[in-house]
Design a protein around this motif. Structure first.
Motif, mmCIF file in Angstrom:
data_model
loop_
_atom_site.group_PDB
_atom_site.id
_atom_site.type_symbol
_atom_site.label_atom_id
_atom_site.label_comp_id
_atom_site.label_asym_id
_atom_site.label_seq_id
_atom_site.Cartn_x
_atom_site.Cartn_y
_atom_site.Cartn_z
ATOM 1 N N THR A 26 0.831 -1.201 0.000
ATOM 2 C CA THR A 26 0.000 0.000 0.000
ATOM 3 C C THR A 26 0.867 1.253 0.000
ATOM 4 O O THR A 26 0.570 2.226 -0.700
ATOM 5 N N VAL A 85 0.720 4.249 -2.831
ATOM 6 C CA VAL A 85 0.494 5.677 -2.564
ATOM 7 C C VAL A 85 1.570 6.524 -3.221
ATOM 8 O O VAL A 85 1.289 7.583 -3.797
ATOM 9 N N PHE A 140 -4.116 8.936 -1.221
ATOM 10 C CA PHE A 140 -4.639 7.714 -0.624
ATOM 11 C C PHE A 140 -5.835 7.201 -1.413
ATOM 12 O O PHE A 140 -6.007 5.993 -1.599
ATOM 13 N N GLN A 142 -10.366 4.524 0.926
ATOM 14 C CA GLN A 142 -9.392 5.520 1.364
ATOM 15 C C GLN A 142 -9.066 5.367 2.844
ATOM 16 O O GLN A 142 -7.910 5.492 3.257
ATOM 17 N N VAL A 154 -6.630 2.494 3.324
ATOM 18 C CA VAL A 154 -5.272 2.908 2.956
ATOM 19 C C VAL A 154 -4.658 3.746 4.071
ATOM 20 O O VAL A 154 -3.509 3.525 4.476
ATOM 21 N N SER A 155 -5.434 4.699 4.596
ATOM 22 C CA SER A 155 -4.936 5.550 5.682
ATOM 23 C C SER A 155 -4.543 4.711 6.890
ATOM 24 O O SER A 155 -3.508 4.946 7.522
#
Length: 287
Positions: A7, A11, A17, A28, A31-32
């Protein structure tokens, strides 16, 4: 932690993201969360957040090549020393003339030696394919040698040199290539492409200001335009138009000849892997 590393690399590739999530199938927020987990595990921040953008900071720049190396090391653990047992997918990028030229026989030899392998062809132009090798989206690519220095993480092996020639309509008289270029409209090899940049350099060196009738990147299409009388063109002697013949006159450039180099591009850290070496042998056989 492997998924967090994947990931992280996504990015850096896509810039936000949200965009990374779209390409790898995560929301999103997911991903964060993965980036936050990675940063907490490392004890450092990897990105500077500016609005929606996620920009690598100094620590992130340092971590990125190591993250790629860790994923590549993990991938090598599943590779057998016996080429006949190779399994999985091999993503191969290729420009158009390679797809109909070098690649078919190379893929046939690859299937004979590694029948369980699943090659996947990724078509594209050289600049895009270079980027895809750099980010790991494709395993390797056959493309036109870039007219600039490659990043140190990439390795390019020259596979073939293709001379440029001048092609003109069959009924057009004259044999002086420079005079023909100066006197007639030019069907131009896209100057944004790597091959087209070689043409630009040649024209500049010869101090010829051509009249552009049309500009495009597809070699076979350029030949068709010249066949119908739209103009003359400088292009590499490669592709189906050479193999099948074309209704044009081909004029050699003699001592002014310049070349387009076709290279096998791969990540430097992967070039010695058995699967990469096997493909390189299949590609260079009888070239």
């Amino acid at each position: 932690m492997l998924r967090e590393l994947k990931t992280f690399i996504a990015v850096t590739r896509y810039g936000t993201f949200a965009a990374a999530g779209m390409h790898i199938g995560l929301t999103q927020s997911a991903v964060s969360a993965q980036i936050r987990n990675l940063e907490q595990a490392l004890g450092i921040r990897l990105f500077d957040r500016t609005g929606r953008q996620a920009l690598l900071n100094a620590a992130g720049e340092r971590a990125l090549p190591m993250a790629r190396e860790m994923l590549e090391t993990f991938a090598r653990m599943a590779v057998s020393d016996d080429v006949s047992e190779y399994r999985g997918e091999l993503k191969i990028g290729a420009v158009a003339t390679v797809q109909t030229g070098l690649l078919p026989q190379a893929l046939l030899r690859l299937r004979q030696q590694a029948p369980l392998l699943e090659p996947k062809l990724v078509p594209g132009v050289s600049l895009n394919l270079l980027s895809q090798v750099d980010t790991g989206e494709v395993d390797l690519a056959i493309l036109i040698k870039p007219p600039f220095e490659l990043p140190k993480e990439l390795s390019a092996q020259v596979i073939r040199k293709e001379p440029f020639v001048l092609i003109v309509p069959a009924d057009l008289e004259g044999d002086d290539p420079l005079q023909l270029l100066a006197d007639h409209p030019h069907v131009r090899y896209d100057r944004n492409s790597f091959g087209g940049r070689l043409v630009t350099r040649f024209l500049r060196e010869q101090q010829i200001d051509v009249r552009v009738a049309l500009e495009l990147d597809e070699l076979e299409a350029i030949v068709k335009m010249v066949e119908c009388g739209l103009g003359v063109s400088l292009l590499p002697e490669a592709g189906l138009w050479v193999e099948h013949g074309a209704k044009v006159r081909v004029i050699a450039l003699g001592e002014l000849t310049f070349y387009r180099e076709i290279v096998l591009l791969q990540r430097y850290s992967q070039r010695m892997q058995p699967i990469q070496q096997l493909f390189a042998r299949c590609l260079t056989h009888n070239t």
